[in-house]
Design a protein around this motif. Structure first.
Motif, short mmCIF file in Angstrom:
data_model
loop_
_atom_site.label_atom_id
_atom_site.label_comp_id
_atom_site.label_asym_id
_atom_site.label_seq_id
_atom_site.Cartn_x
_atom_site.Cartn_y
_atom_site.Cartn_z
N GLU A 128 2.26 -10.02 4.62
CA GLU A 128 3.36 -10.42 3.75
C GLU A 128 3.35 -9.56 2.49
OE1 GLU A 128 3.54 -14.58 3.02
OE2 GLU A 128 3.30 -15.14 5.13
N ALA A 129 4.46 -9.60 1.75
CA ALA A 129 4.57 -8.77 0.56
C ALA A 129 5.45 -9.48 -0.46
CB ALA A 129 5.15 -7.41 0.89
N PHE A 130 5.22 -9.18 -1.72
CA PHE A 130 6.10 -9.66 -2.77
C PHE A 130 7.42 -8.90 -2.71
CE2 PHE A 130 2.01 -10.58 -5.16
CZ PHE A 130 2.11 -11.96 -5.03
N HIS A 131 8.51 -9.63 -2.99
CA HIS A 131 9.83 -9.04 -3.13
C HIS A 131 10.28 -9.20 -4.59
CE1 HIS A 131 9.57 -9.50 1.21
NE2 HIS A 131 10.62 -8.71 1.35
N ALA A 132 11.17 -8.35 -5.01
CA ALA A 132 11.56 -8.32 -6.43
C ALA A 132 12.14 -9.64 -6.91
CB ALA A 132 12.57 -7.19 -6.65
N LEU A 205 -0.36 0.41 -4.31
CA LEU A 205 -0.67 1.09 -5.56
C LEU A 205 0.53 1.95 -5.94
CD1 LEU A 205 -4.19 2.52 -4.54
CD2 LEU A 205 -3.71 0.26 -5.52
N VAL A 206 0.54 2.43 -7.18
CA VAL A 206 1.59 3.36 -7.56
C VAL A 206 0.99 4.51 -8.36
CG1 VAL A 206 2.27 2.10 -9.68
CG2 VAL A 206 3.90 3.65 -8.54
N ALA A 207 1.27 5.72 -7.92
CA ALA A 207 0.85 6.90 -8.64
C ALA A 207 1.64 7.00 -9.94
CB ALA A 207 1.07 8.15 -7.79
N LEU A 208 0.99 7.48 -10.97
CA LEU A 208 1.63 7.61 -12.27
C LEU A 208 2.91 8.42 -12.18
CD1 LEU A 208 1.28 6.96 -15.29
CD2 LEU A 208 -0.11 9.03 -15.50
N ASP A 209 2.89 9.51 -11.42
CA ASP A 209 4.09 10.34 -11.29
C ASP A 209 5.24 9.59 -10.63
OD1 ASP A 209 2.89 12.53 -12.47
OD2 ASP A 209 2.27 13.45 -10.58
N ASN A 210 4.92 8.73 -9.67
CA ASN A 210 5.97 7.95 -9.00
C ASN A 210 6.56 6.90 -9.94
OD1 ASN A 210 5.84 9.35 -6.58
ND2 ASN A 210 4.29 7.99 -5.72
N LEU A 211 5.71 6.24 -10.70
CA LEU A 211 6.21 5.25 -11.65
C LEU A 211 7.10 5.91 -12.69
CD1 LEU A 211 6.34 2.48 -12.99
CD2 LEU A 211 4.15 2.99 -14.11
N VAL A 212 6.65 7.01 -13.25
CA VAL A 212 7.44 7.70 -14.27
C VAL A 212 8.78 8.17 -13.70
CG1 VAL A 212 7.54 9.81 -15.65
CG2 VAL A 212 5.52 8.35 -15.74
N VAL A 231 7.72 -1.47 -7.60
CA VAL A 231 7.50 -0.05 -7.36
C VAL A 231 6.13 0.15 -6.74
CG1 VAL A 231 6.64 0.26 -9.72
CG2 VAL A 231 7.47 2.24 -8.46
N SER A 232 6.03 1.09 -5.84
CA SER A 232 4.74 1.47 -5.25
C SER A 232 4.89 2.86 -4.66
CB SER A 232 4.30 0.48 -4.17
OG SER A 232 4.98 0.70 -2.95
N ASP A 233 3.81 3.36 -4.07
CA ASP A 233 3.85 4.66 -3.39
C ASP A 233 4.53 4.57 -2.03
OD1 ASP A 233 2.48 5.93 -5.46
OD2 ASP A 233 0.52 5.52 -4.56
N SER A 277 -14.30 -10.31 -5.91
CA SER A 277 -14.07 -10.32 -4.46
C SER A 277 -12.58 -10.16 -4.15
CB SER A 277 -14.59 -11.62 -3.85
OG SER A 277 -14.19 -11.75 -2.51
N GLN A 278 -11.74 -10.83 -4.95
CA GLN A 278 -10.29 -10.75 -4.73
C GLN A 278 -9.79 -9.33 -4.93
OE1 GLN A 278 -7.40 -10.42 -6.99
NE2 GLN A 278 -6.18 -10.49 -5.12
N ARG A 279 -10.29 -8.65 -5.96
CA ARG A 279 -9.84 -7.29 -6.22
C ARG A 279 -10.31 -6.32 -5.14
NH1 ARG A 279 -11.19 -8.76 -11.54
NH2 ARG A 279 -13.16 -7.62 -11.49
N ILE A 280 -11.50 -6.57 -4.60
CA ILE A 280 -12.05 -5.67 -3.59
C ILE A 280 -11.52 -5.97 -2.19
CG2 ILE A 280 -14.17 -4.97 -2.41
CD1 ILE A 280 -15.65 -5.39 -5.05
N CYS A 281 -11.46 -7.26 -1.87
CA CYS A 281 -11.17 -7.66 -0.49
C CYS A 281 -9.76 -8.23 -0.29
CB CYS A 281 -12.19 -8.70 -0.03
SG CYS A 281 -13.90 -8.16 -0.11
N GLY A 282 -9.14 -8.70 -1.35
CA GLY A 282 -7.84 -9.35 -1.21
C GLY A 282 -6.71 -8.36 -1.00
N SER A 283 -5.61 -8.86 -0.49
CA SER A 283 -4.41 -8.03 -0.28
C SER A 283 -3.40 -8.29 -1.39
CB SER A 283 -3.77 -8.34 1.08
OG SER A 283 -4.60 -7.94 2.14
N LEU A 284 -2.67 -7.25 -1.75
CA LEU A 284 -1.55 -7.38 -2.67
C LEU A 284 -0.55 -6.29 -2.31
CD1 LEU A 284 -1.64 -8.00 -6.51
CD2 LEU A 284 0.17 -6.72 -5.38
N GLN A 285 0.48 -6.70 -1.59
CA GLN A 285 1.49 -5.76 -1.12
C GLN A 285 2.84 -6.06 -1.75
OE1 GLN A 285 0.10 -6.48 3.23
NE2 GLN A 285 1.06 -4.45 3.26
N VAL A 286 3.59 -5.00 -2.03
CA VAL A 286 4.92 -5.19 -2.59
C VAL A 286 5.94 -4.50 -1.69
CG1 VAL A 286 3.98 -5.28 -4.92
CG2 VAL A 286 4.90 -3.12 -4.08
#
Length: 320
Positions: A128-132, A205-212, A231-233, A277-286
């Motif tokens: 699953e993923a977050f939507h705007a 994740l989002v690369a700095l160049d992509n965000l800018v 926003v993401s890569d 643990s959440q930061r290492i193992c958890g999912s966060l998709q957009v």
């Protein structure tokens, strides 16, 4: 078009400033806490007031048509404030709305607000993923303050006609990145074995160049007004894949031990570090479909390119 950029000496702000100066399509005024002794020739810079309800932005806003608000009290890993929510609200809510109201008074047309994916929530379920336009689930002082700022800005827009554009990035990486991402680079460069070879999560994740690139588009795109964008890569990675990609970019193959993910999560619970643990193992998709379709945008920099640029900068500035 004249743009006021706040937080111009921050991680995102510096990259945004460099992009706008190189494009030479807009007149830029950079607001920063301290003006360095050496800065780009011809840069219109001003000292930014402290974020809060009493800040005076009137002089900085003269002649400005668009504000890009990157300045904020950011998420703090080792919080020292007695009441963190009060401090986050002072800077991120009161400070943002003070700037926006003064922008309205100065005749500014558009206000681009760099928020955070933490407004959407801390993690997603597998697949699953977050939507705007999902209902926000902000749950810590930082994300609550960002959500309240978003809501306050949209309320001001309703009353005034100021065009609000909200962008929620996930973890941002790129040349000069700090915090946990920098720690990973250091571990990998030293060849330290890590028990993270069997993590099956998915993270955006989002690369700095992509965000800018997206922020620059949001300065003028007519379809951006009044909208929230994620926003993401466009390519999600597991923690294991990220480490292997960084190792390859460093020229130091990652030494990852295939420790079962459940063992890592159990060990984190035993020492009271479920957050780690959440930061290492958890999912966060957009899901960035709205961003791509509404703005006719695609991330211009591929993940492997962005990791290579990040690693090259790290190696170039590595202390002996």
């Amino acid at each position: 078009m004249r743009v006021l950029l706040t937080g111009a000496n921050g991680f995102v702000g510096r990259a945004m400033q460099a992009r706008l100066l190189s494009d030479n399509q807009h007149s830029l005024r950079s607001a920063m806490r301290e003006i360095p002794a050496e800065f780009p020739t011809g840069l219109d810079a001003c000292v930014a007031p402290s974020l809060g309800a009493g800040a005076d932005w009137c002089e900085a806003l003269q002649g400005v048509e668009v504000v890009v608000h990157c300045a904020a009290r950011v998420h703090v890993m080792q919080e020292q404030a007695l009441d963190p929510l009060v401090e986050f609200r002072r800077a991120n809510v009161e400070g943002t709305l003070r700037l926006a109201q003064q922008a309205i008074d100065a005749g500014v047309r558009r206000f681009v607000f760099v928020s955070s994916i933490k407004v959407s929530g801390e993690q997603t379920l597998p697949g699953e993923a977050f939507h705007a336009d999902d209902t926000p689930t902000a749950c810590d002082p930082y994300s609550i303050s960002k959500l309240e700022a978003e809501e306050g800005l949209l309320a001001l827009a309703t009353k005034s006609g100021l065009e609000i554009v909200i962008v929620r990035p996930p973890l941002i990486y790129g040349p000069g990145v700090k915090a946990n991402f920098l720690s990973m680079l250091r571990w990998l460069n030293k060849g330290i074995p890590l028990p993270l070879g069997a993590i099956g999560n998915r993270r955006s994740l989002v690369a700095l160049d992509n965000l800018v690139d997206l922020l620059v588009l949001c300065l003028t795109h007519p379809a951006a007004a009044g909208e929230r964008f994620l926003v993401s890569d466009g390519e999600d990675l597991s923690t294991s894949e990220l480490l292997r990609g960084l190792g390859h970019a460093l020229g130091r193959p990652a030494r990852l031990l295939p420790v079962p993910q459940g063992w890592i999560e159990g060990a984190a619970r035993l020492i009271g570090r479920e957050d780690l643990s959440q930061r290492i193992c958890g999912s966060l998709q957009v899901n960035i479909d709205k961003t791509c379709e509404r703005l006719n945008w695609t991330p211009p920099v591929a993940v492997n390119q962005a990791l290579a640029r990040t690693a090259a900068h790290f190696l170039e500035h590595l202390k002996p």
